[in-house]
Design an enzyme around this catalytic site. Structure first.
Site, PDB file in Angstrom:
ATOM      1  N   ALA A  68     -68.551 -10.899  -0.398  1.00  0.00           N
ATOM      2  CA  ALA A  68     -68.027 -11.090   0.957  1.00  0.00           C
ATOM      3  C   ALA A  68     -69.151 -11.737   1.764  1.00  0.00           C
ATOM      4  O   ALA A  68     -70.311 -11.706   1.362  1.00  0.00           O
ATOM      5  CB  ALA A  68     -67.626  -9.750   1.548  1.00  0.00           C
ATOM      6  N   GLY A 112     -67.866  -8.504  -3.353  1.00  0.00           N
ATOM      7  CA  GLY A 112     -66.477  -8.917  -3.198  1.00  0.00           C
ATOM      8  C   GLY A 112     -66.046  -9.975  -4.204  1.00  0.00           C
ATOM      9  O   GLY A 112     -64.858 -10.075  -4.518  1.00  0.00           O
ATOM     10  N   GLU A 115     -65.076  -8.004  -7.121  1.00  0.00           N
ATOM     11  CA  GLU A 115     -63.818  -7.324  -6.817  1.00  0.00           C
ATOM     12  C   GLU A 115     -62.630  -8.280  -6.879  1.00  0.00           C
ATOM     13  O   GLU A 115     -61.559  -7.927  -7.381  1.00  0.00           O
ATOM     14  CB  GLU A 115     -63.914  -6.673  -5.425  1.00  0.00           C
ATOM     15  CG  GLU A 115     -64.908  -5.523  -5.425  1.00  0.00           C
ATOM     16  CD  GLU A 115     -65.180  -4.964  -4.045  1.00  0.00           C
ATOM     17  OE1 GLU A 115     -65.568  -5.744  -3.157  1.00  0.00           O
ATOM     18  OE2 GLU A 115     -65.003  -3.750  -3.862  1.00  0.00           O
ATOM     19  N   GLU A 135     -73.584  -3.701  -3.366  1.00  0.00           N
ATOM     20  CA  GLU A 135     -73.447  -3.291  -1.971  1.00  0.00           C
ATOM     21  C   GLU A 135     -74.460  -2.231  -1.556  1.00  0.00           C
ATOM     22  O   GLU A 135     -74.906  -2.208  -0.405  1.00  0.00           O
ATOM     23  CB  GLU A 135     -72.026  -2.770  -1.706  1.00  0.00           C
ATOM     24  CG  GLU A 135     -70.957  -3.848  -1.695  1.00  0.00           C
ATOM     25  CD  GLU A 135     -70.368  -4.178  -3.064  1.00  0.00           C
ATOM     26  OE1 GLU A 135     -70.908  -3.702  -4.094  1.00  0.00           O
ATOM     27  OE2 GLU A 135     -69.356  -4.897  -3.102  1.00  0.00           O
TER      28      GLU A 135
END
Ligand code: HXC
Length: 263
Positions: A68, A112, A115, A135
């Site tokens: 992300a 992300g 993911e 993270e």
């Protein structure tokens, strides 16, 4: 006219195959909110197009997606994230897209990015791809399903080790652990070639049967075994009402190639 995007590229490299290439090279395809909005729009376009039978999501040679967008997230407050349901658009692929989606991962698939790859129905990668949920190093945790999907894919102890240390794992390991269905030696070209072959195969079958097959496999992730088997049975019985079940089985008996109606 084909929609034009700023952060992704779309094309139809083979009949029935929609290709989405994440394209924010300066940020290693960091998944910003504007990028995700475009990704969801492109997925919807392909999913609503009856001539598309499979979708591939890929990135660059160096990065599928490095996560992300950290610079977008850094100043976010709890109330802004909560009020706007910041990460909710990331569930669109799993919640709404019925066409099979293949992730073709070369380079970094971190946070992300990992993911997103795990959300796809089938994951192919290069042996040198670099996955991870880092993270914890940023003072936070996976937020788009990583703790759940990675744990279901590789088991609790391995997932716990990866998520608590933030260490990366290779494409080779992804293959050995069953995260990746196929690990390709070579670079993005070889990877994409494999993904395209599989996508073309899937797109060559009856759309009704393919959507139903994806639906029942995904139910196995949500339901008890008994409920899942019953769900599968209902849909299997239902497919006797499709034209393509008649077309497929008649063609077999007549030693002909089926001409799918997609109905
Ligand atoms: C924003 C990013 C980014 C990211 C890289 N960039 N990753 N920007 N968000 N996730 C930017 C860099 O700031 C840099 O911009 C440019 O991309 C190139 O990156 P470099 O770091 O210079 O490249 P390199 O030295 O080759 O290192 C590659 C890397 C490193 C190891 C992948 O970029 C990295 O560690 N990135 C962050 C990985 C990460 O922590 N991902 C998880 C994010 S959290 P400039 O402007 O300096 O050139 C997350 C939460 C998910 O994903 C939960 C909700 C979905």
């Amino acid at each position: 006219a084909a929609p034009s995007y700023e952060h992704i590229l779309t094309s139809i490299p083979k009949p029935g195959v929609g290709l989405i290439t994440l394209n924010r090279p300066k940020a290693l395809n960091a998944l910003s909110s504007p990028l995700f909005k475009e990704l969801n729009a492109a997925l919807d376009n392909y999913d609503n197009d009856k001539s598309i039978g499979a979708i591939i999501i890929t990135g660059s040679e160096k990065a599928f997606a490095a996560g992300a967008d950290i610079k977008e997230m850094a100043p976010l407050s709890f109330s802004a994230a909560y009020n706007d349901n910041f990460i909710a658009p990331w569930s669109h692929l799993s919640n709404a897209i019925r066409t099979p989606v293949i992730a073709a991962v070369s380079g970094y698939a971190l946070g992300g990015g990992c993911e997103l790859a795990l959300m796809c129905d089938i994951l192919y990668c290069t042996s040198k791809a670099s996955f991870g949920q880092p993270e914890v190093k940023l003072g936070t945790i996976p937020g788009a399903g990583g703790s759940q999907r990675l744990t279901r894919a590789i088991g609790k102890s391995r997932a716990m080790e990866l998520i608590l240390t933030g260490r990366n794992f290779s494409g080779k390991e992804a293959g050995e652990w069953g995260v990746a269905a196929r690990v390709v030696e070579g670079g993005k070209d070889e990877l994409l070639e494999e993904a395209l072959k599989t996508a073309e195969t899937i797109a060559g079958y009856s759309r009704v049967a393919v959507l139903a097959a994806k639906e029942v496999v995904n139910k196995s992730q949500e339901l008890s075994l008994r409920e899942g088997v019953e769900y599968e049975r209902s849909l299997f019985h239902g497919l006797f009402g499709s034209k393509d079940q008649k077309i497929g089985m008649t063609a077999f008996a007549e030693k002909k190639k089926p001409e799918w109606s997609h109905e």
